[in-house]
Design a protein around this motif. Sequence first.
Motif, short mmCIF file in Angstrom:
data_model
loop_
_atom_site.label_atom_id
_atom_site.label_comp_id
_atom_site.label_asym_id
_atom_site.label_seq_id
_atom_site.Cartn_x
_atom_site.Cartn_y
_atom_site.Cartn_z
N ARG A 155 0.83 -1.20 0.00
CA ARG A 155 0.00 0.00 0.00
C ARG A 155 0.87 1.26 0.00
O ARG A 155 0.59 2.21 -0.74
N VAL A 156 1.94 1.27 0.81
CA VAL A 156 2.81 2.44 0.89
C VAL A 156 3.50 2.71 -0.45
O VAL A 156 3.61 3.86 -0.90
N PHE A 157 3.95 1.64 -1.12
CA PHE A 157 4.67 1.79 -2.38
C PHE A 157 3.75 1.73 -3.60
O PHE A 157 4.22 1.70 -4.73
N ARG A 158 2.44 1.69 -3.35
CA ARG A 158 1.43 1.74 -4.41
C ARG A 158 1.67 0.63 -5.44
O ARG A 158 1.75 0.88 -6.66
N SER A 159 1.74 -0.57 -4.94
CA SER A 159 1.93 -1.71 -5.82
C SER A 159 0.74 -1.87 -6.75
O SER A 159 -0.41 -1.60 -6.37
#
Length: 574
Positions: A155-159
């Motif tokens: 979620r943080v790295f917008r996979s």
Amino acid sequence: MVAVQGTFDELGTPLAEVTFVVFDLETTGGSAADNAITEIGAVKVRAGEILGDFGTLVDPGGPIPPFISVLTGITDAMVMAAPKIGEVLPAFLEFIRGAVLVAHNAPFDMGFLKAACAAHGYPPPANPVVDTADLARRLLSRDEVPNCKLSTLARVFRSSTEPCHRALADARATTDVLHALIERVGSFDVHTLEELKGFVRAPTPEQRRKRHLADGVPARPGVYVFEDERGEALYVGKSTNLRNRVRSYFTASETRPRVREMVGIAERVRTIVCATALEAEVRELRLIAAAKPRYNRRSRFPEKAVWLKLTTEVFPRLSIVREVKDDGAAYLGPFGSGRAAEDARAALHEAVPLRRCNDRLSPRRPTPACALHELGRCGAPCEGRETPEAYSEHVRAARAAMETDVRPVAAAVQTRIDRLSAELRYEEAAAERDRLAAFVRAAARMQRLVSLTRLPEFVAASPTFDGGWDIHVVRHGRLAAAGTMPRGAHPVPFVDALVATAETVVPGPGPTPAATAEETECVLRWLDTPGVRLVRLDEGWSQPVHGAERLRARIERAYASPGPRSPREGRPLR
């Protein structure tokens, strides 16, 4: 000084030229020894470009637990036509050949992969391994992410792929996380595979800054306690060489994230020198139980163990309790969880028709019987159909099964397993097998403990490397004294003095009357080591002839075997 020009090989392998295989496994449980793979997913990438992927369901050879099916969405029906791991493994090993393996929480996936290779005659993969969870812990602060779970990092790295506990989807999400972490690690001048592996292993700044805490630690056996600025115990450990062990916390060899975090908080290390390694192990257990350090995961709450109690009512029943009392009741345990105690109780109920209701019964006040009487599983003492004298025969049988003879329970449960298997009810048969295993394991453990705790006192010795002897006084299963007799000393006065100064032990109730089960098991393990000799023993030391230990050994071999594990593939308990 002569200048020497280095070779290109010495520069390392640029990360842009490294072929990574990012993989994920779905399994039937958390332990590679007792569970199997249900799905493999992998993505091969180099320089940010996807070169190929690999994905397949795997028949685990047995039922998938319901909670695993709920978690992953993989059901027994889905894997029924899937290939077994022995058919999939050669293709997967070819897919990862020459690549660097990447996984999130890599020890878990590598453990299952190595177990599968060992079970089918393949050498374990020699590929370098990168753990994205470890890399994330080194690169990301708590301000950026609350934790380093794959779902959080994705979620943080917008996979582009959301992790969903399916192998290929999780492998694709891990690939996006890997690329994001490689971008970040470049700011630390990490540009090659060798630098990346060294970066993960390197000690943290906190570890380097706290190295002085190991100054002055003696090279003796004992216990060490990491404390914070308020003197609160953070972590308790033991070692045969305190100096070497404490120093290791401040080097690259210490890679556990929780321990590294603990080192950053610690302000001092307190040491307790012990006479022997066994004394150090016992003192560690006692300190952990007393201080409950937040960075110790094991042995912190021995009081939370549960017991199976045969009550002392007019019509006794099996009750799960947390406290052992001096009430004349029979106890079985301790169990690590209420689920294990429930399984053991179910196995015992299969062999002995004890009542299962929780009501207080009296011959003077009959109450209506439940459906178990109609099924022939209870003699209905509640309704007056069974007298206290007749019911006492069941009580004696239950007590004997718990304390001396497990054969009736094993026979009754095995009969039910055979019947369920004949009716093709394999999942129910496997559940019965697990209940029998829970009962036998608990009975074997308790009988082994009781064989030691009923001895008022004994003295035993083991040889040391320098020709001396480690001598221990044990009373009711509790270590009461420890000492090292130097080479050439006369043993009688030394033993007499050690016994005279040993701790006075007043036993309490139950199978472990003077120490925790873990402490007594430490003593038992030491007694099993080569070279240990009994010096003094006032009473006989024995275990039941028809006790649970022999059956427990067969059960453990059946569970550890890479062969058949479910009733439909064989009868491993015979």
